[in-house]
Design an enzyme around this catalytic site. Structure first.
Site, PDB file in Angstrom:
ATOM      1  N   CYS A 113       0.676  -1.310   0.026  1.00 48.74           N
ATOM      2  CA  CYS A 113       0.063   0.088   0.168  1.00 48.74           C
ATOM      3  C   CYS A 113       0.749   1.117   0.061  1.00 48.74           C
ATOM      4  CB  CYS A 113      -0.900   0.064   1.034  1.00 48.74           C
ATOM      5  SG  CYS A 113      -2.113  -1.336   1.389  1.00 48.74           S
ATOM      6  N   HIS A 239      -2.996   7.343   2.846  1.00 48.44           N
ATOM      7  CA  HIS A 239      -3.536   5.776   2.425  1.00 48.44           C
ATOM      8  C   HIS A 239      -4.948   5.427   3.064  1.00 48.44           C
ATOM      9  CE1 HIS A 239      -3.856   1.840   1.285  1.00 48.44           C
ATOM     10  NE2 HIS A 239      -3.570   1.316   2.588  1.00 48.44           N
ATOM     11  N   ASN A 269     -10.326  -0.219   0.698  1.00 51.39           N
ATOM     12  CA  ASN A 269      -8.827   0.228   0.744  1.00 51.39           C
ATOM     13  C   ASN A 269      -8.388  -0.360  -0.829  1.00 51.39           C
ATOM     14  OD1 ASN A 269      -6.180  -0.258   0.892  1.00 51.39           O
ATOM     15  ND2 ASN A 269      -6.221  -1.403   2.915  1.00 51.39           N
TER      16      ASN A 269
HETATM   17  O1  UT7 Z   1      -3.362  -1.273   3.841  1.00 54.11           O
HETATM   18  C1  UT7 Z   1      -3.252  -1.749   5.019  1.00 54.11           C
HETATM   19  C2  UT7 Z   1      -4.001  -3.065   5.160  1.00 54.11           C
HETATM   20  N1  UT7 Z   1      -4.724  -3.129   6.487  1.00 54.11           N
HETATM   21  C3  UT7 Z   1      -5.144  -2.313   7.514  1.00 54.11           C
HETATM   22  O2  UT7 Z   1      -5.129  -1.276   7.400  1.00 54.11           O
HETATM   23  C4  UT7 Z   1      -5.985  -3.219   8.324  1.00 54.11           C
HETATM   24  C5  UT7 Z   1      -5.474  -2.343   9.916  1.00 54.11           C
HETATM   25  N2  UT7 Z   1      -6.399  -2.884  10.628  1.00 54.11           N
HETATM   26  C6  UT7 Z   1      -7.636  -2.685  11.000  1.00 54.11           C
HETATM   27  O3  UT7 Z   1      -7.995  -1.739  10.084  1.00 54.11           O
HETATM   28  C7  UT7 Z   1      -8.567  -3.359  12.051  1.00 54.11           C
HETATM   29  O4  UT7 Z   1      -7.746  -4.049  12.926  1.00 54.11           O
HETATM   30  C8  UT7 Z   1      -9.653  -4.051  11.237  1.00 54.11           C
HETATM   31  C9  UT7 Z   1     -10.827  -3.066  10.550  1.00 54.11           C
HETATM   32  C10 UT7 Z   1      -8.966  -5.017  10.443  1.00 54.11           C
HETATM   33  C11 UT7 Z   1     -10.117  -4.829  12.585  1.00 54.11           C
HETATM   34  O5  UT7 Z   1     -10.778  -3.752  13.623  1.00 54.11           O
HETATM   35  P1  UT7 Z   1     -10.714  -4.068  14.991  1.00 54.11           P
HETATM   36  O6  UT7 Z   1     -11.374  -3.088  15.779  1.00 54.11           O
HETATM   37  O7  UT7 Z   1      -9.315  -4.304  15.280  1.00 54.11           O
HETATM   38  O8  UT7 Z   1     -11.503  -5.669  15.213  1.00 54.11           O
HETATM   39  P2  UT7 Z   1     -11.040  -7.059  15.683  1.00 54.11           P
HETATM   40  O9  UT7 Z   1     -10.231  -7.593  14.718  1.00 54.11           O
HETATM   41  O10 UT7 Z   1     -10.539  -6.923  17.180  1.00 54.11           O
HETATM   42  O11 UT7 Z   1     -12.216  -7.588  15.732  1.00 54.11           O
HETATM   43  C12 UT7 Z   1     -13.221  -7.346  16.693  1.00 54.11           C
HETATM   44  C13 UT7 Z   1     -14.585  -8.354  16.607  1.00 54.11           C
HETATM   45  C14 UT7 Z   1     -14.210  -9.906  16.601  1.00 54.11           C
HETATM   46  O12 UT7 Z   1     -15.119 -10.428  17.320  1.00 54.11           O
HETATM   47  P3  UT7 Z   1     -14.815 -11.029  18.755  1.00 54.11           P
HETATM   48  O13 UT7 Z   1     -13.816 -11.999  18.781  1.00 54.11           O
HETATM   49  O14 UT7 Z   1     -14.672  -9.880  19.488  1.00 54.11           O
HETATM   50  O15 UT7 Z   1     -16.063 -11.687  19.056  1.00 54.11           O
HETATM   51  C15 UT7 Z   1     -14.347 -10.352  15.160  1.00 54.11           C
HETATM   52  O16 UT7 Z   1     -14.458 -11.389  14.690  1.00 54.11           O
HETATM   53  O17 UT7 Z   1     -15.123  -8.246  15.260  1.00 54.11           O
HETATM   54  C16 UT7 Z   1     -15.367  -9.255  14.480  1.00 54.11           C
HETATM   55  N3  UT7 Z   1     -15.397  -9.298  12.925  1.00 54.11           N
HETATM   56  C17 UT7 Z   1     -16.443  -8.813  12.506  1.00 54.11           C
HETATM   57  N4  UT7 Z   1     -17.611  -8.769  12.681  1.00 54.11           N
HETATM   58  C18 UT7 Z   1     -18.567  -8.446  11.809  1.00 54.11           C
HETATM   59  C19 UT7 Z   1     -14.268  -9.111  12.361  1.00 54.11           C
HETATM   60  N5  UT7 Z   1     -14.639  -8.889  11.149  1.00 54.11           N
HETATM   61  C20 UT7 Z   1     -16.001  -8.674  11.122  1.00 54.11           C
HETATM   62  C21 UT7 Z   1     -16.860  -8.190  10.035  1.00 54.11           C
HETATM   63  N6  UT7 Z   1     -18.058  -8.248  10.443  1.00 54.11           N
HETATM   64  N7  UT7 Z   1     -16.285  -8.049   8.656  1.00 54.11           N
END
Ligand code: UT7
Length: 314
Positions: A113, A239, A269
């Protein structure tokens, strides 16, 4: 030393819009989660017939038109992409063929990215030293071909698209003022495309922590390198991965919301394409003015980061 700036810009996004609501019927997710955790409302998805090179070519043609140049005026082609049509030939060579400009150098730049910033930084010294006059720099990604639609933690985040700029000499009080690039390979496992499955794997939490630290750091560093203060920045083009990461950078720079691009809402993204797509949107919105100090900043797989501070105009 010559000053290097953007003299033309063009973009392409596929017609097909996929909203969060559309995804609700396909996978176990919901609009509210995607909006509140990422800011994304919809993304564009390219069809079977449209690969990374096709989008790159369409964006390049528009950038040439915007710069009032012909394809034969281009002296070098750089394409930032993590999703090339093939490991080789490069997307850049495919663009070269399509534009009908033979015998000029063409290569892809691989920095995920951050790739568009890396590619712009790569082009800059060639122009400064008079080696080449006009360099076509493209960020193009068909990221959706790397998505595992069973993995809701990644598949809701990405979209497809391309953005291209023409870099050339500009007047001595315009153009690129400073560049900041960096990488930390110890974070390679946090974000990668699996070579066996071809699918993206991500440790979202770790990438998030890296991004909220590194994006503001690099932005502040590049402003300092330009001999400016954060108060001098008129517009931030970060980004577009997650609105919460963008907000962290915005707050560190002390910028108002209106001074920061958040096209992640409509594109998701798009990796190396996200910065030129965001820049183009803000130009279209009339928010980028002659003489504005703009900071473009990216982060991504590698892990990599990069930023450019430039004074807008020719
Ligand atoms: O270009 C660079 C590429 N990547 C990035 O920039 C990504 C950087 N990271 C992020 O943006 C965030 O970490 C995410 C958006 C990917 C995730 O957000 P988060 O607040 O860190 O969520 P999490 O991974 O801690 O997940 C929280 C909950 C989980 O459930 P439990 O375990 O708390 O019950 C996940 O299973 O959200 C759940 N979850 C979803 N729920 C509904 C994860 N993905 C989804 C989804 N829909 N798509």
């Amino acid at each position: 030393m010559k000053r290097v700036g953007i003299i033309g810009i063009g973009t392409y996004v596929p017609d097909q819009i996929v909203t969060n609501i559309d995804l609700e019927s396909k996978i176990d997710t919901n609009d509210e989660w995607i909006r509140t955790r990422t800011g994304i409302e919809e993304r564009r998805i390219a069809g079977e017939e449209m690969d990374t090179s096709h989008m790159a070519i369409l964006a390049a043609k528009r950038a040439l038109e915007n710069a009032s140049l012909q394809a034969e005026d281009i002296d070098m082609i750089l394409v930032a992409t993590a999703t090339p049509d093939h490991p080789f030939p490069s997307v850049a060579c495919m663009v070269q063929e399509a534009l009908g400009v033979m015998n000029i150098p063409a290569m892809d730049v691989s920095a995920a990215c951050s790739g568009f910033i890396y590619a712009m930084a790569t082009a800059k010294p060639f122009i400064e030293t008079d080696t080449y006059k006009n360099v076509l720099v493209i960020g193009s990604e068909k990221f959706t071909k790397t998505l595992d639609w069973e993995d809701r933690t990644t598949c809701v985040l990405f979209g497809d698209g391309a953005g291209a700029v023409i870099l050339s000499e500009v007047s001595s009080d315009r153009g690129i003022l400073s560049v900041d690039l960096g990488a930390d390979g110890s974070g390679a496992d946090y974000l990668y495309i699996d070579s066996e499955t071809g699918k993206i794997k991500m440790n979202g939490r770790e990438v998030y922590k890296f991004a909220v630290r590194q994006m503001p750091e690099s932005s502040l560093h590049v402003v300092d390198k330009a001999g400016l203060k954060k108060e001098d920045v008129d517009f931030l083009i970060p980004h577009q991965a997650n609105i919460r990461i963008i907000d962290a950078a915005r707050e560190r720079l002390g910028l108002d919301k209106e001074k920061v691009s958040t096209t992640v809402t409509k594109h998701g993204n798009t990796s190396a394409a996200s910065i030129p797509l965001a820049l183009f949107s803000e130009i279209e919105n009339g928010l980028i003015h002659e003489g504005d100090v703009i900071v473009m900043v990216g982060f991504g797989g590698g892990l990599t980061w990069g930023s450019i501070c430039l004074k807008w105009g020719k």
